[in-house]
Motif scaffolding. Structure first.
Motif, mmCIF file in Angstrom:
data_model
loop_
_atom_site.group_PDB
_atom_site.id
_atom_site.type_symbol
_atom_site.label_atom_id
_atom_site.label_comp_id
_atom_site.label_asym_id
_atom_site.label_seq_id
_atom_site.Cartn_x
_atom_site.Cartn_y
_atom_site.Cartn_z
ATOM 1 N N GLY A 83 0.800 -1.044 -0.566
ATOM 2 C CA GLY A 83 -0.060 0.302 0.113
ATOM 3 C C GLY A 83 0.424 0.851 -0.432
ATOM 4 N N SER A 84 2.292 0.998 0.970
ATOM 5 C CA SER A 84 2.607 2.171 0.860
ATOM 6 C C SER A 84 3.578 2.293 0.121
ATOM 7 C CB SER A 84 4.069 2.189 2.187
ATOM 8 O OG SER A 84 2.763 2.191 3.497
ATOM 9 N N TYR A 85 4.290 1.215 -1.011
ATOM 10 C CA TYR A 85 4.512 1.619 -1.944
ATOM 11 C C TYR A 85 4.238 2.466 -3.307
ATOM 12 C CZ TYR A 85 8.123 -1.913 0.385
ATOM 13 O OH TYR A 85 9.455 -2.314 1.008
ATOM 14 N N VAL A 86 2.681 1.868 -3.590
ATOM 15 C CA VAL A 86 1.755 2.187 -4.117
ATOM 16 C C VAL A 86 1.934 4.093 -3.990
ATOM 17 C CG1 VAL A 86 -0.083 2.245 -5.662
ATOM 18 C CG2 VAL A 86 0.683 0.221 -4.853
ATOM 19 N N ALA A 87 1.231 4.811 -3.065
ATOM 20 C CA ALA A 87 1.674 5.500 -2.187
ATOM 21 C C ALA A 87 2.655 6.577 -2.797
ATOM 22 C CB ALA A 87 1.186 5.323 -1.422
ATOM 23 N N ARG A 88 3.727 6.172 -2.223
ATOM 24 C CA ARG A 88 4.595 6.806 -2.699
ATOM 25 C C ARG A 88 5.172 7.429 -3.999
ATOM 26 N NH1 ARG A 88 8.462 3.095 1.800
ATOM 27 N NH2 ARG A 88 7.268 3.573 3.376
ATOM 28 N N CYS A 89 5.596 5.789 -4.836
ATOM 29 C CA CYS A 89 5.647 6.105 -6.100
ATOM 30 C C CYS A 89 4.559 6.722 -6.929
ATOM 31 C CB CYS A 89 5.108 4.712 -7.379
ATOM 32 S SG CYS A 89 6.307 3.413 -6.538
ATOM 33 N N ALA A 90 2.989 6.925 -6.150
ATOM 34 C CA ALA A 90 2.151 7.500 -7.230
ATOM 35 C C ALA A 90 2.844 8.796 -6.591
ATOM 36 C CB ALA A 90 0.818 7.372 -6.495
ATOM 37 N N PHE A 91 3.075 9.422 -5.470
ATOM 38 C CA PHE A 91 3.307 10.752 -5.547
ATOM 39 C C PHE A 91 5.167 11.702 -5.990
ATOM 40 C CE2 PHE A 91 5.100 14.255 -2.517
ATOM 41 C CZ PHE A 91 4.039 14.833 -2.467
ATOM 42 N N ILE A 92 5.622 10.607 -5.845
ATOM 43 C CA ILE A 92 7.285 11.137 -6.808
ATOM 44 C C ILE A 92 6.319 11.600 -8.388
ATOM 45 C CG2 ILE A 92 9.841 10.996 -6.815
ATOM 46 C CD1 ILE A 92 8.087 11.103 -3.382
ATOM 47 N N HIS A 93 5.938 10.338 -8.495
ATOM 48 C CA HIS A 93 5.502 10.818 -10.428
ATOM 49 C C HIS A 93 4.750 11.787 -10.200
ATOM 50 C CE1 HIS A 93 7.428 7.478 -12.350
ATOM 51 N NE2 HIS A 93 7.775 6.942 -11.452
ATOM 52 N N THR A 94 3.973 12.638 -9.284
ATOM 53 C CA THR A 94 3.108 13.774 -9.172
ATOM 54 C C THR A 94 3.487 14.650 -9.222
ATOM 55 O OG1 THR A 94 1.657 12.502 -8.075
ATOM 56 C CG2 THR A 94 1.123 14.712 -8.581
ATOM 57 N N LEU A 95 5.133 14.861 -8.729
ATOM 58 C CA LEU A 95 5.942 16.322 -8.719
ATOM 59 C C LEU A 95 6.906 15.967 -10.260
ATOM 60 C CD1 LEU A 95 7.995 15.436 -5.209
ATOM 61 C CD2 LEU A 95 5.248 16.571 -6.169
ATOM 62 N N ALA A 96 6.381 17.252 -11.013
ATOM 63 C CA ALA A 96 6.825 17.208 -12.075
ATOM 64 C C ALA A 96 5.944 18.964 -12.594
ATOM 65 C CB ALA A 96 6.374 16.357 -12.887
ATOM 66 N N PHE A 97 7.201 19.826 -12.854
ATOM 67 C CA PHE A 97 6.162 21.176 -13.392
ATOM 68 C C PHE A 97 5.080 20.972 -14.947
ATOM 69 C CE2 PHE A 97 6.528 24.516 -16.603
ATOM 70 C CZ PHE A 97 5.934 25.861 -15.694
ATOM 71 N N ASN A 98 5.426 20.133 -15.882
ATOM 72 C CA ASN A 98 4.387 19.594 -16.495
ATOM 73 C C ASN A 98 3.129 18.699 -16.675
ATOM 74 O OD1 ASN A 98 5.502 21.230 -18.159
ATOM 75 N ND2 ASN A 98 7.633 19.936 -19.118
ATOM 76 N N ASP A 99 2.162 18.934 -16.604
ATOM 77 C CA ASP A 99 0.657 18.297 -16.292
ATOM 78 C C ASP A 99 1.507 17.038 -16.800
ATOM 79 O OD1 ASP A 99 -2.416 17.859 -15.046
ATOM 80 O OD2 ASP A 99 -2.370 17.564 -17.232
ATOM 81 N N THR A 100 1.227 16.988 -18.153
ATOM 82 C CA THR A 100 1.397 15.913 -18.720
ATOM 83 C C THR A 100 2.911 14.693 -18.433
ATOM 84 O OG1 THR A 100 3.244 16.528 -20.535
ATOM 85 C CG2 THR A 100 1.237 16.666 -21.068
ATOM 86 N N LEU A 101 3.067 14.916 -17.671
ATOM 87 C CA LEU A 101 4.507 14.272 -16.695
ATOM 88 C C LEU A 101 4.182 14.069 -16.005
ATOM 89 C CD1 LEU A 101 7.711 16.375 -17.067
ATOM 90 C CD2 LEU A 101 7.019 13.940 -18.696
ATOM 91 N N ARG A 102 2.854 14.269 -15.114
ATOM 92 C CA ARG A 102 3.095 13.666 -14.056
ATOM 93 C C ARG A 102 1.843 12.070 -14.485
ATOM 94 N NH1 ARG A 102 -0.055 20.133 -12.273
ATOM 95 N NH2 ARG A 102 2.194 20.522 -12.641
ATOM 96 N N GLY A 103 2.062 11.564 -13.007
ATOM 97 C CA GLY A 103 1.791 10.148 -12.858
ATOM 98 C C GLY A 103 2.376 9.219 -13.797
ATOM 99 N N LEU A 104 1.613 7.802 -13.710
ATOM 100 C CA LEU A 104 2.190 7.010 -14.203
ATOM 101 C C LEU A 104 0.795 5.493 -14.013
ATOM 102 C CD1 LEU A 104 4.424 4.909 -11.518
ATOM 103 C CD2 LEU A 104 2.863 6.040 -11.074
ATOM 104 N N ASN A 105 1.234 4.845 -15.097
ATOM 105 C CA ASN A 105 0.158 4.113 -15.391
ATOM 106 C C ASN A 105 0.487 2.700 -14.879
ATOM 107 O OD1 ASN A 105 1.635 2.699 -16.982
ATOM 108 N ND2 ASN A 105 1.525 3.591 -19.152
ATOM 109 N N ALA A 106 -0.366 1.470 -14.821
ATOM 110 C CA ALA A 106 -0.539 0.304 -14.454
ATOM 111 C C ALA A 106 0.798 -0.366 -14.792
ATOM 112 C CB ALA A 106 -1.583 -0.625 -14.270
ATOM 113 N N GLU A 107 1.482 -0.918 -15.794
ATOM 114 C CA GLU A 107 2.603 -0.537 -16.008
ATOM 115 C C GLU A 107 4.380 -0.280 -15.241
ATOM 116 O OE1 GLU A 107 2.081 -0.694 -20.297
ATOM 117 O OE2 GLU A 107 1.811 -2.419 -20.753
ATOM 118 N N GLU A 108 4.355 0.818 -15.090
ATOM 119 C CA GLU A 108 5.116 1.621 -15.025
ATOM 120 C C GLU A 108 4.946 1.551 -13.951
ATOM 121 O OE1 GLU A 108 5.079 5.559 -18.471
ATOM 122 O OE2 GLU A 108 3.761 5.736 -16.921
#
Length: 510
Positions: free
Chosen positions: A170-195
């Motif tokens: 649970g924490s691993y998913v949440a931390r990964c999603a958060f770090i991938h949220t930290l980007a200047f451009n909206d298109t860079l924010r987040g990750l998909n299931a494969e990533e």
């Protein structure tokens, strides 16, 4: 003027490793990297497609023990923030991460991944929130990623619940999603299931658990982007899930109780049994109203509950079964009562589903819909329709304990009552027709006869009633079926009359 970058991309990770670690055992590193390669090959279909020139192994070898995905997210996403210095910022963040990993020694840490950036560790949290000025995400961090005060965050609830004894999925998913949220451009924010799988997968983790944690977290999250097709990323503002939760919190509990009681009445009303909802004593249950239908006596879920691991006949059930009126007179027609009692484990879920249904209904008011995006309005409509079925299921799965008259009484019972229970799977069938399930269960137990059923054999009836002693009136024989717990319960008189005719035709009755 020319901006000079003192380090090239392929040099950054070498500089960082040199600054962070005194020594790296390259021989052991090769063995670990080989294990990762085997995992990537075995799960090729579930991971992001490898680029035409796959340099992941070379990057891993150059930056070990840093996972290549961790390096990429910090350089390609976090690095786009204006106040994040690529080398110096990475050093500050990774130094704290390495210290935390060294302190906690997670068993699955074969390399340092993105999910090892632990926001529950104050130096790491302050580095991201204060130095990088990402304080807009503080509510999301507190509610969903890491406990800051007392209430456990969503991710930590998952760690302690479905993933107890396993890596902290649970924490691993949440931390990964958060770090991938930290980007200047909206298109860079987040990750998909494969990533996400690629980011977390290691010799100590499993793809199936990663997927399960992602789905559970996304379902309950109040801050993940809930737009259709959106990647796994956090929002600064609450999503529709949080809006619904707030509405549930603000729902009047007395109104919810009244609405739930009305819903239960409607659900268990039916043509075969005469429903008496929420009986509080013998005075609520007549001895016989002349309708020919047995009584379905439902006891209030707040007054009486059954614990599945220790089923007993409640005192209120026994009192209503034995007595009538003010409770001092004996009841005669005891074979005309069926009791329906709530399962203790199902009551909280039933109440929660009622609150959710009311909240969703309230949010569909025009004054509140105008504050929602179009996709949220469509989602709200879908959830509202689904909540009706979920509420019906919750009620049927709660009211599943049936006590009925029988000489084969329940162990340690003081009266002639047996017990049967509607299993969870059966309770999930045909939501909205609760009485039908009670009727079916009684038929399966051989206790109830409907007008369309085949009557009991005349010999059976003759040998179990006063008819075997000689003559008896038809009315008296019908009364026996309402009084004797050893006989079946009859819905109406049709099946009884068919049995009488059959008995006369076969010379079993006079």
């Amino acid at each position: 003027a020319t901006v000079i970058d003192p380090t090239e991309d392929d040099e950054t990770v070498k500089v960082i490793c040199r600054r962070l670690f005194t020594r790296i055992d390259r021989d052991k590193a090769r063995a670990v990297i080989s294990a990762y390669k085997s995992l990537w090959d075995a799960n090729r279909e579930l991971l992001p497609p490898a680029p035409a020139e796959d340099r992941r192994l070379d990057e891993f070898a150059a930056g070990y023990p840093l996972h290549p995905e961790l390096v990429n997210v910090l350089t390609q996403k976090t690095g786009t923030l204006g106040n994040f210095q690529r080398v110096r910022g990475m050093l500050r963040l990774l130094a704290r991460t390495v210290a935390r990993v060294w302190q906690t020694r997670p068993a699955d840490a074969y390399a340092i991944h993105t999910h090892h950036i632990d926001l529950g560790f104050e130096p790491i949290r302050l580095e991201l929130v204060t130095r990088l000025k990402q304080d807009i995400y503080v509510p999301a961090i507190k509610a969903e990623i890491a406990t800051v005060e007392t209430t456990p965050a969503l991710a930590e609830q998952l760690d302690a619940g479905p993933f107890r004894g396993l890596p902290k999925y649970g924490s691993y998913v949440a931390r990964c999603a958060f770090i991938h949220t930290l980007a200047f451009n909206d298109t860079l924010r987040g990750l998909n299931a494969e990533e996400l799988r690629y980011a977390i997968l290691s010799p100590g983790t499993d793809v199936a658990f990663i997927d399960d944690a992602r789905k559970r977290f996304a379902t309950d999250s109040a801050y993940l982007d809930d737009k259709p097709g959106a990647p796994l990323r956090f929002l600064a503002e609450a999503n529709l899930t949080q809006i619904i939760r707030r509405e549930e919190t603000n729902t009047d509990r007395d109104e919810a109780r009244t609405r739930l009681n009305s819903f239960i009445r409607d659900l268990f009303a039916g043509p075969n049994l005469n429903l008496i909802p929420f009986a509080s004593g013998p005075h609520d249950v007549p001895d016989d109203d002349g309708s020919g239908r047995p009584y379905l006596v439902m006891l209030g879920y707040e007054a009486t509950q059954v614990f599945s691991d220790a089923v007993t006949v409640d005192n209120l059930v026994e009192k209503v079964f034995l007595h009538k009126g003010g409770g001092t007179d004996w009841r005669h027609n005891r074979n005309n009562l069926v009791f329906l009692v709530a399962d203790a484990a199902g009551v909280p879920n039933m109440k929660a589903k009622m609150l959710r249904n009311i909240a969703l209904e309230s949010l569909r008011q025009p004054g509140k819909l105008k504050d929602l995006a179009d996709y949220q309005v469509a989602k709200l409509q879908e959830l509202h329709e689904r909540s009706k079925q979920e509420l019906a299921l919750a009620v049927q799965q709660c009211f599943r304990h049936i006590f009925y008259p029988s000489r084969n009484r329940l162990d340690e019972a003081n009266c002639d009552l047996a017990h049967t229970v509607v299993d969870i799977q059966t309770a999930s069938d045909r939501p909205g027709d609760g009485q039908r399930q009670v009727v079916t269960q009684l038929q399966n137990a051989g206790k109830l006869r409907l007008p369309t059923d085949k009557p009991d054999s005349p010999v059976y009836v003759r040998d179990r009633t006063p008819l075997k002693k000689g003559q008896i009136t038809t009315a008296a024989l019908r009364t026996e079926f309402r009084q004797d717990p050893s006989l079946p319960m009859l819905v109406g008189d049709d099946v009884f009359i068919k049995g009488i005719r059959l008995g006369i035709d076969q010379d079993d009755y006079v």
